[in-house]
Enzyme design. Structure first.
Site, short mmCIF file in Angstrom:
data_model
loop_
_atom_site.label_atom_id
_atom_site.label_comp_id
_atom_site.label_asym_id
_atom_site.label_seq_id
_atom_site.Cartn_x
_atom_site.Cartn_y
_atom_site.Cartn_z
N ASP A 133 -30.34 -31.94 4.48
CA ASP A 133 -30.99 -33.29 4.61
C ASP A 133 -32.24 -33.03 5.21
OD1 ASP A 133 -31.13 -36.22 4.34
OD2 ASP A 133 -31.09 -36.07 6.61
N GLU B 105 -32.40 -33.53 -1.64
CA GLU B 105 -32.85 -34.78 -2.37
C GLU B 105 -34.22 -34.47 -3.03
OE1 GLU B 105 -31.57 -38.62 -0.34
OE2 GLU B 105 -32.27 -37.41 1.33
N CYS C 42 -20.02 -46.60 10.53
CA CYS C 42 -19.47 -47.21 9.40
C CYS C 42 -18.64 -48.49 9.66
CB CYS C 42 -18.56 -46.10 8.74
SG CYS C 42 -17.78 -46.96 7.18
N ASP D 31 -28.48 -37.65 10.24
CA ASP D 31 -28.81 -36.69 9.15
C ASP D 31 -27.34 -35.90 8.91
OD1 ASP D 31 -31.32 -37.62 9.39
OD2 ASP D 31 -31.72 -36.15 11.23
#
Length: 393
Positions: free
Chosen positions: A184, A268, A340, A350
């Site tokens: 990432d 990504e 979460c 990250d």
């Protein structure tokens, strides 16, 4: 596999003069050919019934030999390859323009991107290379053993001359210590891996920003075109070159580590141009060099026998929980810790994103070419995330 090799030349004053003369002839041939082709295009636009055929590189070189060389004796003091390759590059530039893949070529100015290409009797020997007319040129590092290039390009940057050519290398599959890794990229840290390693960016521009600003401020108060102004511009160019080299060195070390030690690397597909449009993040994004990171990783994975998997641009890696697969509706950039609401999982933002990216290596949403399509990823993401995470664990 063809790779580019570039190294700095170790020159004396006479050789510097010869290289500058070659670059000047190549620049003159380019500008002459560009002016001529623009006149032909303007004539064809104005006279639709009496059009002139657009010249090829061979036509331009024939006209150059017949019209230009007799008027300028200094053309005969350099290798004939320099103007010939310049006109060939001009013809290729016009082809890209006609195909609408690039903008029209521009006139070249002395001291900016000076370069020329030579071919013919080239010979490499340890730390020196022989080129036509100029002769033997020494280098600071050893050249590839047993390889004779067909053509070389010599360029100048910050009063330093470099030579580059292509070499053919057989890809070698090195033993990998890690099977799958998610990477990432970010502006706070350059890269966070799913293994827990964090690589800090060089941030070379931030480091030398004040010094660069000072040099630019002093240059503004000098008469443009004067000797003092030219000295100030050289100082600014040297500092820019140093900043770029520090950034490239950091990226080379990171990409080599990833390609050599990991079988599958997942990153990504970042919208770098869109990120640069953000005024608050543009400086940090440009300082990290995301595009250069992907470019280096692309060819190094082929060189070392690893696989590069590129996640879809719209894949919500930062918003998805790596523990239960729950996806958040929104996540601001200031939230550096992922929390979460579904399973109360707490993790670095990250690191959580890199774990999600690593899960894509075994996910069915990854196609054979290593790309994740936008429609497929969005349809299957929520259904497959839990199963893929369980496989990794």
């Amino acid at each position: 596999m063809l790779l580019g090799f570039k190294t700095e030349l170790k020159l004396n004053n006479q050789q510097r003069s010869l290289l500058a003369q070659h670059a000047g002839v190549a620049r003159h041939a380019w500008n002459w050919g560009l002016a001529l082709t623009k006149q032909i295009l303007d004539h064809n636009k104005a006279n639709s019934n009496d059009k002139i055929k657009f010249p090829t590189a061979i036509d331009l070189h024939k006209w150059l030999v017949a019209l230009v060389k007799p008027q300028h004796d200094w053309y005969y003091q350099v290798s004939k390859c320099a103007p010939q390759w310049a006109l060939k590059a001009l013809a290729d530039a016009w082809k890209r323009c006609f195909k609408k893949t690039a903008k029209p070529p521009k006139f070249k100015k002395k001291g900016k991107h000076d370069s020329f290409t030579l071919d013919g009797s080239l010979k490499c020997d340890h730390q020196k290379i022989k080129v036509p007319v100029i002769g033997w040129l020494k280098t600071y590092e050893r050249l590839p053993h047993g390889y004779q290039p067909k053509s070389v390009t010599i360029s100048q940057k910050v009063n330093r001359w470099f030579i580059s050519f292509k070499i053919e290398i057989e890809p070698a599959s090195t033993p990998k210590s890690v099977d799958v890794v998610g990477c990432d990229l970010g502006v706070k840290s350059l890269a966070t891996l799913s293994s827990g390693l964090v690589f800090e960016g060089a941030k070379s521009y931030r480091k030398f920003e004040k010094k660069l600003s000072r040099l630019q401020y002093l240059a503004r108060h000098k008469v443009k075109g004067s000797n003092n102004w030219k000295k100030a511009q050289k100082q600014i160019a040297k500092l820019h070159f140093k900043i770029a080299n520090i950034r490239k060195d950091t990226l080379h070390k990171l990409t080599t580590y990833l390609a050599k030690n990991h079988s599958k690397i997942v990153i990504e597909d970042l919208n770098v141009s869109g990120m640069l449009a953000n005024g608050k993040l543009a400086k940090s994004v440009a300082d990290m060099g995301f595009y250069e990171f992907r470019r280096q990783l692309d060819y190094k994975t082929q060189l070392y026998g690893s696989e590069l998997i590129i996640a879809d641009r719209w894949f919500a890696s930062s918003k998805t929980c790596s523990n239960c697969g729950h996806k958040k509706e929104s996540l601001s950039l200031s939230e550096r810790v992922f929390e979460c609401e579904q399973c109360s999982f707490v993790c670095d933002r990250d690191l959580n994103a890199s774990l999600i990216l690593a899960s894509l290596a075994v996910s069915s949403t990854v196609s054979a070419c290593g790309l994740v399509s936008a429609d497929t990823a969005r349809m299957k993401q929520e259904n497959n995330i839990e199963s893929t995470l369980s496989r990794i664990e």
